[in-house]
Write an enzyme that holds these catalytic residues in place. Structure first.
Site, PDB file in Angstrom:
ATOM      1  N   ASN A   1     -10.794  -8.886   3.280  1.00 39.06           N
ATOM      2  CA  ASN A   1      -9.491  -9.466   2.947  1.00 39.06           C
ATOM      3  C   ASN A   1      -9.000 -10.453   4.007  1.00 39.06           C
ATOM      4  O   ASN A   1      -7.818 -10.761   4.065  1.00 39.06           O
ATOM      5  CB  ASN A   1      -8.458  -8.356   2.675  1.00 39.06           C
ATOM      6  CG  ASN A   1      -8.380  -7.358   3.819  1.00 39.06           C
ATOM      7  OD1 ASN A   1      -8.882  -7.615   4.901  1.00 39.06           O
ATOM      8  ND2 ASN A   1      -7.753  -6.221   3.570  1.00 39.06           N
TER       9      ASN A   1
ATOM     10  N   ARG B   1      -0.843  -6.207  13.179  1.00 41.89           N
ATOM     11  CA  ARG B   1      -0.375  -4.822  13.212  1.00 41.89           C
ATOM     12  C   ARG B   1       1.018  -4.802  13.838  1.00 41.89           C
ATOM     13  O   ARG B   1       1.261  -5.483  14.851  1.00 41.89           O
ATOM     14  CB  ARG B   1      -1.309  -3.925  14.034  1.00 41.89           C
ATOM     15  CG  ARG B   1      -2.600  -3.538  13.316  1.00 41.89           C
ATOM     16  CD  ARG B   1      -2.353  -2.719  12.043  1.00 41.89           C
ATOM     17  NE  ARG B   1      -3.591  -2.380  11.351  1.00 41.89           N
ATOM     18  CZ  ARG B   1      -4.058  -3.034  10.285  1.00 41.89           C
ATOM     19  NH1 ARG B   1      -3.397  -4.060   9.779  1.00 41.89           N
ATOM     20  NH2 ARG B   1      -5.182  -2.647   9.703  1.00 41.89           N
TER      21      ARG B   1
ATOM     22  N   GLN C   1       3.670   3.258   9.252  1.00 38.43           N
ATOM     23  CA  GLN C   1       3.692   2.908   7.832  1.00 38.43           C
ATOM     24  C   GLN C   1       3.548   4.165   6.992  1.00 38.43           C
ATOM     25  O   GLN C   1       2.630   4.937   7.273  1.00 38.43           O
ATOM     26  CB  GLN C   1       2.588   1.901   7.523  1.00 38.43           C
ATOM     27  CG  GLN C   1       2.876   0.554   8.145  1.00 38.43           C
ATOM     28  CD  GLN C   1       1.898  -0.537   7.765  1.00 38.43           C
ATOM     29  OE1 GLN C   1       2.079  -1.665   8.165  1.00 38.43           O
ATOM     30  NE2 GLN C   1       0.871  -0.228   7.024  1.00 38.43           N
TER      31      GLN C   1
ATOM     32  N   HIS D   1       3.295  -3.729   3.590  1.00 35.92           N
ATOM     33  CA  HIS D   1       1.952  -4.183   3.985  1.00 35.92           C
ATOM     34  C   HIS D   1       1.125  -4.551   2.740  1.00 35.92           C
ATOM     35  O   HIS D   1       0.509  -3.685   2.123  1.00 35.92           O
ATOM     36  CB  HIS D   1       1.280  -3.053   4.763  1.00 35.92           C
ATOM     37  CG  HIS D   1       0.043  -3.459   5.475  1.00 35.92           C
ATOM     38  ND1 HIS D   1      -0.532  -2.694   6.447  1.00 35.92           N
ATOM     39  CD2 HIS D   1      -0.749  -4.546   5.366  1.00 35.92           C
ATOM     40  CE1 HIS D   1      -1.625  -3.280   6.897  1.00 35.92           C
ATOM     41  NE2 HIS D   1      -1.784  -4.413   6.245  1.00 35.92           N
TER      42      HIS D   1
HETATM   43  P1  NDP Z   1     -11.977 -10.244  13.480  1.00 35.47           P
HETATM   44  O1  NDP Z   1     -12.677  -9.105  14.132  1.00 35.47           O
HETATM   45  O2  NDP Z   1     -12.760 -11.288  12.797  1.00 35.47           O
HETATM   46  O3  NDP Z   1     -11.070 -10.992  14.541  1.00 35.47           O
HETATM   47  C1  NDP Z   1     -10.359 -10.349  15.514  1.00 35.47           C
HETATM   48  C2  NDP Z   1     -10.246 -11.296  16.685  1.00 35.47           C
HETATM   49  O4  NDP Z   1      -9.302 -10.756  17.625  1.00 35.47           O
HETATM   50  C3  NDP Z   1     -11.544 -11.489  17.428  1.00 35.47           C
HETATM   51  O5  NDP Z   1     -11.786 -12.876  17.533  1.00 35.47           O
HETATM   52  C4  NDP Z   1     -11.254 -10.849  18.769  1.00 35.47           C
HETATM   53  O6  NDP Z   1     -11.825 -11.519  19.824  1.00 35.47           O
HETATM   54  C5  NDP Z   1      -9.773 -11.076  18.902  1.00 35.47           C
HETATM   55  N1  NDP Z   1      -9.176 -10.247  19.945  1.00 35.47           N
HETATM   56  C6  NDP Z   1      -9.352  -8.924  20.146  1.00 35.47           C
HETATM   57  N2  NDP Z   1      -8.626  -8.545  21.197  1.00 35.47           N
HETATM   58  C7  NDP Z   1      -7.991  -9.628  21.661  1.00 35.47           C
HETATM   59  C8  NDP Z   1      -7.107  -9.856  22.743  1.00 35.47           C
HETATM   60  N3  NDP Z   1      -6.775  -8.871  23.578  1.00 35.47           N
HETATM   61  N4  NDP Z   1      -6.638 -11.114  22.930  1.00 35.47           N
HETATM   62  C9  NDP Z   1      -7.002 -12.120  22.102  1.00 35.47           C
HETATM   63  N5  NDP Z   1      -7.849 -11.960  21.068  1.00 35.47           N
HETATM   64  C10 NDP Z   1      -8.332 -10.721  20.852  1.00 35.47           C
HETATM   65  O7  NDP Z   1     -10.933  -9.577  12.484  1.00 35.47           O
HETATM   66  P2  NDP Z   1     -10.054 -10.253  11.330  1.00 35.47           P
HETATM   67  O8  NDP Z   1      -9.654 -11.614  11.771  1.00 35.47           O
HETATM   68  O9  NDP Z   1     -10.701 -10.093  10.018  1.00 35.47           O
HETATM   69  O10 NDP Z   1      -8.802  -9.266  11.356  1.00 35.47           O
HETATM   70  C11 NDP Z   1      -7.972  -9.187  12.505  1.00 35.47           C
HETATM   71  C12 NDP Z   1      -6.938  -8.097  12.352  1.00 35.47           C
HETATM   72  O11 NDP Z   1      -6.029  -8.440  11.320  1.00 35.47           O
HETATM   73  C13 NDP Z   1      -7.496  -6.730  11.913  1.00 35.47           C
HETATM   74  O12 NDP Z   1      -8.001  -5.998  13.003  1.00 35.47           O
HETATM   75  C14 NDP Z   1      -6.272  -6.084  11.326  1.00 35.47           C
HETATM   76  O13 NDP Z   1      -5.499  -5.453  12.334  1.00 35.47           O
HETATM   77  C15 NDP Z   1      -5.484  -7.259  10.763  1.00 35.47           C
HETATM   78  N6  NDP Z   1      -5.583  -7.317   9.297  1.00 35.47           N
HETATM   79  C16 NDP Z   1      -4.436  -7.216   8.553  1.00 35.47           C
HETATM   80  C17 NDP Z   1      -4.481  -7.198   7.191  1.00 35.47           C
HETATM   81  C18 NDP Z   1      -3.236  -7.144   6.354  1.00 35.47           C
HETATM   82  O14 NDP Z   1      -3.308  -6.785   5.175  1.00 35.47           O
HETATM   83  N7  NDP Z   1      -2.083  -7.484   6.891  1.00 35.47           N
HETATM   84  C19 NDP Z   1      -5.760  -7.235   6.476  1.00 35.47           C
HETATM   85  C20 NDP Z   1      -6.904  -7.474   7.332  1.00 35.47           C
HETATM   86  C21 NDP Z   1      -6.796  -7.462   8.688  1.00 35.47           C
HETATM   87  P3  NDP Z   1     -13.332 -11.379  20.259  1.00 35.47           P
HETATM   88  O15 NDP Z   1     -14.046 -10.751  19.120  1.00 35.47           O
HETATM   89  O16 NDP Z   1     -13.656 -12.813  20.499  1.00 35.47           O
HETATM   90  O17 NDP Z   1     -13.311 -10.508  21.440  1.00 35.47           O
END
Ligand code: NDP
Length: 399
Positions: free
Chosen positions: A147, A285, A314, A333
């Site tokens: 998603n 989140r 939630q 959400h």
């Molecule tokens: P990804 O794993 O593709 O991306 C997460 C990114 O966050 C990675 O690039 C990671 O960096 C980065 N990251 C982690 N920690 C840090 C930090 N401390 N500072 C900066 N960047 C950081 O996941 P998605 O993009 O698919 O999803 C991200 C989040 O969105 C999910 O974990 C979830 O919490 C939320 N989400 C919400 C939804 C909703 O319905 N509202 C649905 C889907 C997701 P790197 O890997 O480069 O270390």
């Protein structure tokens, strides 16, 4: 025989849908980075129908019962003696969606001695105490990418809604008014603004790509830098940390997972570093932001608007300040559980379960914790520890 407990949100208040607004959804086979969408051997549902609510059962019942397993589906997950708590003692698999999360705290994990797999029907497994999962050798997996684009679309919608003051203007129409000055007194163009994302993973990069045609100046910060070709294509400015990025941005969108490193990242001190009148869109989140600091920043004018769909806990208690703070565009959400997204994550759950029962490996990109340590997407995007603290407050929603 395995017992699977699946925690889903309630059906619509008027009952499980008998018909739908559209007859079909587009079939997506490949995500933007080349990863294929879920590849189960079969599905027992019609894509585009409601799967994420209790009666939808993620389309799993026929499949699981044909193998002799027991499927328990409930929305009753919080408070003393919830159905979830009653079922945990012999559950081997718990499936939950972030929209209505079954908080698997260390206490609950201790009550579930047979638990082997915590499967997130969606993305974001922060509702599981990952530290406890590692210590108890529980595999944690999610349906990576299912998603991400759904959320990226939602983020763009919310940025435009806040900056252009869409929601209050819509409300003037519903109230029977024609109050143009009231509508435009907080309405701006997005064009030319500085827009930055905290994290440029699947969602963050999707947002950046979608915003490019709006002629904004794009910024990002992430633990790993994007390839130079992508930075050049989108004319991105990279920042080594969040503080550096928020100082220059008019709009900040938060797209990192919740883990101990990101919990309360946007507290009073961080908000004070932002430009006066900036906007925050948080679909990542709720707990990445300090609840009271956000409400105060909207009241003082430090923030012009805050929108998103994620809360902590939630469901959010009825007196949660984000329900009543000024200039917000909050929804429950929902961004990652459109009917389109449900079809993908239900298929992804089926794929993972097929692998589990047939002894085949789960795709590495779906793994968060495996064999006692962070693995797959978990090793890349999460940090060790626990972010479920305070989740028992979700029981207040019922009161
Ligand atoms: P990804 O794993 O593709 O991306 C997460 C990114 O966050 C990675 O690039 C990671 O960096 C980065 N990251 C982690 N920690 C840090 C930090 N401390 N500072 C900066 N960047 C950081 O996941 P998605 O993009 O698919 O999803 C991200 C989040 O969105 C999910 O974990 C979830 O919490 C939320 N989400 C919400 C939804 C909703 O319905 N509202 C649905 C889907 C997701 P790197 O890997 O480069 O270390």
């Amino acid at each position: 025989m395995t017992k699977i407990v699946c925690v889903l949100y309630d059906d619509p208040i008027d009952g499980y849908p008998k018909s739908y607004a559209r007859d079909a959804i587009p079939e997506i086979k490949v995500y933007p980075d080349g990863q294929t969408t879920p590849t189960p051997k079969a599905i027992d549902f019609i894509p585009g129908q409601m799967l994420g609510s209790v009666s939808g059962e993620l389309g799993l019942r026929r499949y699981l019962e044909s193998l002799g397993h027991t499927l328990v589906v409930t929305s009753d997950k919080d408070g003393e003696n919830s159905r979830l708590d009653q079922e945990l003692h012999d559950a081997e698999i718990v499936i939950s969606q972030p929209f209505w999360p079954a908080y698997l705290t260390a206490e609950r994990i201790a009550k579930a001695p047979k638990l082997k797999l915590a499967l997130t029907a969606g993305i974001g497994s922060d509702h599981v105490d990952l530290q406890a999962a590692m210590e108890n050798n529980i595999t944690v997996a999610e349906i990576t990418y299912c998603n991400s684009i759904s959320v990226a679309e939602h983020v763009v919608m919310m940025i435009l809604s806040l900056v252009r003051n869409y929601i209050p203007s819509y409300q003037w129409v519903v109230k029977g008014g024609w109050n143009i000055a009231d509508c435009v007194a907080r309405s701006y163009d997005l064009e030319g603004m500085e827009v930055g994302t905290v994290a440029a993973g699947r969602i963050g990069l999707g947002v950046l790509r979608r915003l490019k045609p709006f002629d904004v100046k794009l910024h990002y910060t992430d633990r790993h830098r994007l390839p130079t070709a992508v930075e050049q294509e989108l004319n991105l400015t990279w920042h080594p940390n969040v503080e550096s990025m928020v100082r220059v941005c008019d709009v900040v969108t938060i797209n990192c997972p919740l883990h101990p490193e990101t919990e309360h990242m946007f507290d009073e001190a961080m908000l004070a570093k932002m430009k006066r009148g900036a906007y925050i869109i948080n679909t990542a989140r709720g707990k990445i932001c300090d609840r009271d600091a956000i409400a105060h920043a909207l009241e003082s004018g430090q923030l012009s608007g805050y929108a998103g769909d994620v809360w902590f806990p939630q469901p959010a208690p009825k007196d949660h300040p984000w329900r009543s703070m000024p200039h917000h565009g909050m929804t429950p959400h929902i961004s990652g559980t459109s009917l389109s997204a449900q079809a993908r994550y239900a298929a992804g759950v089926r794929e993972v379960l097929e692998c589990w029962f047939e002894g085949r490996p789960i795709r590495n990109e779906y793994l968060v914790v495996d064999a006692g340590k962070l693995a797959g997407v978990g090793a890349h995007s999460y940090s060790e520890g626990d972010a479920t603290g305070g989740s028992e407050e979700a029981a207040k929603f019922k009161q």
